[in-house]
Motif scaffolding. Structure first.
Motif, short mmCIF file in Angstrom:
data_model
loop_
_atom_site.label_atom_id
_atom_site.label_comp_id
_atom_site.label_asym_id
_atom_site.label_seq_id
_atom_site.Cartn_x
_atom_site.Cartn_y
_atom_site.Cartn_z
N ARG A 26 97.64 -22.60 82.39
CA ARG A 26 97.50 -21.74 81.22
C ARG A 26 98.31 -22.35 80.08
O ARG A 26 99.44 -22.77 80.29
CB ARG A 26 98.05 -20.34 81.50
CG ARG A 26 97.30 -19.60 82.57
CD ARG A 26 97.99 -18.26 82.84
NE ARG A 26 97.24 -17.46 83.78
CZ ARG A 26 97.52 -17.37 85.07
NH1 ARG A 26 98.54 -18.03 85.58
NH2 ARG A 26 96.81 -16.61 85.86
N GLN A 57 100.87 -22.45 77.14
CA GLN A 57 102.10 -21.68 76.91
C GLN A 57 102.55 -21.95 75.47
O GLN A 57 103.54 -22.64 75.24
CB GLN A 57 103.18 -22.08 77.92
CG GLN A 57 102.81 -21.91 79.37
CD GLN A 57 102.69 -20.45 79.81
OE1 GLN A 57 103.08 -19.53 79.12
NE2 GLN A 57 102.11 -20.23 80.98
N ASP A 93 102.99 -16.10 81.19
CA ASP A 93 101.87 -15.84 82.09
C ASP A 93 101.82 -16.88 83.20
O ASP A 93 101.78 -18.08 82.93
CB ASP A 93 100.58 -15.85 81.28
CG ASP A 93 99.39 -15.29 82.04
OD1 ASP A 93 99.60 -14.47 82.94
OD2 ASP A 93 98.26 -15.68 81.70
#
Length: 87
Positions: A26, A28, A41
């Motif tokens: 993911r 960041q 996350d």
């Protein structure tokens, strides 16, 4: 044995951001040294260990992982890497 030169904090921040994006799969965005890890996350204790291991490899240092309970921010990871020793 000679210690390697200490990495630049900005370079470590950039590397940690890239590593965290990779290990969590993911993006960041907007990471700073004060970013709490528990707000990111996909970051859990396993991803934290993986991040530190990859940063150690990238910067050619070994860190003492005995104090990981005290790692709460991106800056804490940066300090671990900068304070690492030659393996």
């Amino acid at each position: 044995m000679t210690q390697p030169p200490r990495p630049d904090p900005a370079a470590v921040l950039a590397a940690v951001a890239a590593i965290l994006a990779r290990v969590t799969a993911r993006p960041q965005p907007g990471l700073t040294a004060t970013t709490p890890l528990d707000t990111l996350d996909g970051v859990d204790s396993l991803r934290l260990l993986e991040t530190i291991a990859l940063a150690e490899e990238q910067f050619g240092v070994a860190v003492d992982t005995g104090g990981l309970d005290n790692v709460a921010t991106v800056g804490d990871i940066i300090r671990l890497i900068i304070g690492g020793t030659a393996p």
